[in-house]
Scaffold this motif. Structure first.
Motif, PDB file in Angstrom:
ATOM      1  N   GLU A  11       0.569  -1.118  -0.213  1.00 22.57           N
ATOM      2  CA  GLU A  11       0.297   0.074   0.157  1.00 22.57           C
ATOM      3  C   GLU A  11       1.012   1.269  -0.409  1.00 22.57           C
ATOM      4  N   VAL A  12       1.737   0.552   0.552  1.00 23.33           N
ATOM      5  CA  VAL A  12       2.581   2.521   1.167  1.00 23.33           C
ATOM      6  C   VAL A  12       3.386   2.252  -0.512  1.00 23.33           C
ATOM      7  N   SER A  13       3.977   1.365  -1.052  1.00 26.05           N
ATOM      8  CA  SER A  13       4.375   1.758  -2.382  1.00 26.05           C
ATOM      9  C   SER A  13       3.744   2.072  -3.740  1.00 26.05           C
ATOM     10  N   THR A  14       1.985   1.222  -3.098  1.00 24.76           N
ATOM     11  CA  THR A  14       1.763   2.515  -4.467  1.00 24.76           C
ATOM     12  C   THR A  14       1.198   3.670  -4.350  1.00 24.76           C
ATOM     13  N   ARG A  15       1.146   4.267  -3.183  1.00 23.52           N
ATOM     14  CA  ARG A  15       0.448   5.724  -2.955  1.00 23.52           C
ATOM     15  C   ARG A  15       1.730   6.508  -3.247  1.00 23.52           C
ATOM     16  N   SER A  16       3.281   6.071  -2.631  1.00 20.36           N
ATOM     17  CA  SER A  16       4.245   6.685  -2.705  1.00 20.36           C
ATOM     18  C   SER A  16       4.920   6.580  -3.785  1.00 20.36           C
ATOM     19  N   GLY A  17       4.554   5.809  -5.263  1.00 15.54           N
ATOM     20  CA  GLY A  17       5.231   5.085  -5.898  1.00 15.54           C
ATOM     21  C   GLY A  17       6.907   4.306  -6.345  1.00 15.54           C
ATOM     22  N   LEU A  18       7.049   4.505  -4.980  1.00 14.97           N
ATOM     23  CA  LEU A  18       8.566   4.207  -4.341  1.00 14.97           C
ATOM     24  C   LEU A  18       8.353   2.588  -5.044  1.00 14.97           C
ATOM     25  N   ALA A  19       9.274   1.947  -5.395  1.00 13.78           N
ATOM     26  CA  ALA A  19       9.214  -0.431  -5.054  1.00 13.78           C
ATOM     27  C   ALA A  19       9.009   0.608  -4.025  1.00 13.78           C
ATOM     28  N   PRO A  20       8.751  -1.506  -3.242  1.00 17.03           N
ATOM     29  CA  PRO A  20       8.588  -2.146  -2.031  1.00 17.03           C
ATOM     30  C   PRO A  20      10.407  -2.501  -1.635  1.00 17.03           C
ATOM     31  N   SER A  21      11.197  -2.376  -2.423  1.00 16.63           N
ATOM     32  CA  SER A  21      12.558  -2.505  -1.871  1.00 16.63           C
ATOM     33  C   SER A  21      13.129  -1.543  -1.418  1.00 16.63           C
ATOM     34  N   VAL A  54       8.469  13.633   1.578  1.00 16.77           N
ATOM     35  CA  VAL A  54       9.760  15.107   2.238  1.00 16.77           C
ATOM     36  C   VAL A  54      11.202  14.179   1.728  1.00 16.77           C
ATOM     37  N   ILE A  55      11.052  13.026   1.799  1.00 19.03           N
ATOM     38  CA  ILE A  55      12.228  12.217   1.248  1.00 19.03           C
ATOM     39  C   ILE A  55      12.021  12.881   0.188  1.00 19.03           C
ATOM     40  N   ARG A  56      11.400  12.045  -1.176  1.00 18.82           N
ATOM     41  CA  ARG A  56      11.489  12.208  -2.292  1.00 18.82           C
ATOM     42  C   ARG A  56      12.176  14.371  -2.473  1.00 18.82           C
ATOM     43  N   ALA A  57      11.081  14.429  -1.675  1.00 21.63           N
ATOM     44  CA  ALA A  57      11.642  15.962  -2.936  1.00 21.63           C
ATOM     45  C   ALA A  57      13.050  16.732  -2.965  1.00 21.63           C
ATOM     46  N   ALA A  58      13.785  16.654  -1.367  1.00 24.96           N
ATOM     47  CA  ALA A  58      14.811  16.253  -0.712  1.00 24.96           C
ATOM     48  C   ALA A  58      15.761  15.801  -1.571  1.00 24.96           C
ATOM     49  N   GLN A  59      15.399  14.595  -1.910  1.00 21.88           N
ATOM     50  CA  GLN A  59      16.326  14.638  -3.340  1.00 21.88           C
ATOM     51  C   GLN A  59      16.047  14.852  -4.172  1.00 21.88           C
ATOM     52  N   GLN A  60      14.829  15.227  -4.662  1.00 22.20           N
ATOM     53  CA  GLN A  60      14.679  15.586  -6.515  1.00 22.20           C
ATOM     54  C   GLN A  60      15.394  17.389  -6.214  1.00 22.20           C
ATOM     55  N   VAL A  61      16.371  18.077  -4.835  1.00 24.18           N
ATOM     56  CA  VAL A  61      16.308  19.157  -5.195  1.00 24.18           C
ATOM     57  C   VAL A  61      18.207  19.135  -5.417  1.00 24.18           C
ATOM     58  N   GLY A  62      18.060  18.126  -5.037  1.00 26.98           N
ATOM     59  CA  GLY A  62      20.030  17.199  -4.688  1.00 26.98           C
ATOM     60  C   GLY A  62      20.805  17.330  -3.376  1.00 26.98           C
ATOM     61  N   LEU A  63      19.832  16.771  -3.004  1.00 27.51           N
ATOM     62  CA  LEU A  63      20.032  16.343  -1.555  1.00 27.51           C
ATOM     63  C   LEU A  63      20.212  14.630  -1.236  1.00 27.51           C
TER      64      LEU A  63
END
Length: 82
Positions: A11-21, A54-63
């Motif tokens: 469910e978290v994977s589907t909602r966040s767009g991230l793979a379970p891994s 928040v993690i994904r947004a931080a990565q998108q700005v280069g962190l």
């Protein structure tokens, strides 16, 4: 906590767009946390979706994930940043 407030890794994977891994990797780095069922299945609080965003947004700005982990160091793992 009500069981309805907990999400499976799928469910978290589907909602966040991230793979379970990726979610398991974030957990291994201490960026997110889960609880375990008696069958050793991960269950995440709904707030983890905001934390992942928040993690994904931080990565998108280069962190890097290490920089994100450092930034999250002042927050409890079960607290969703706002």
């Amino acid at each position: 906590m009500d069981k309805q407030d907990l999400l499976t890794i799928g469910e978290v994977s589907t909602r966040s767009g991230l793979a379970p891994s990726a979610l398991r990797y974030y957990e291994s780095l201490g960026l997110i946390t889960s609880t375990r069922t008696s069958g050793d299945r991960r269950r995440f609080k709904r707030g983890v979706l905001r934390r992942v965003a928040v993690i994904r947004a931080a990565q998108q700005v280069g962190l890097s994930l290490e920089q994100v982990r450092t930034a999250f160091a002042g927050f409890a793992l079960d607290v969703a940043p706002s």
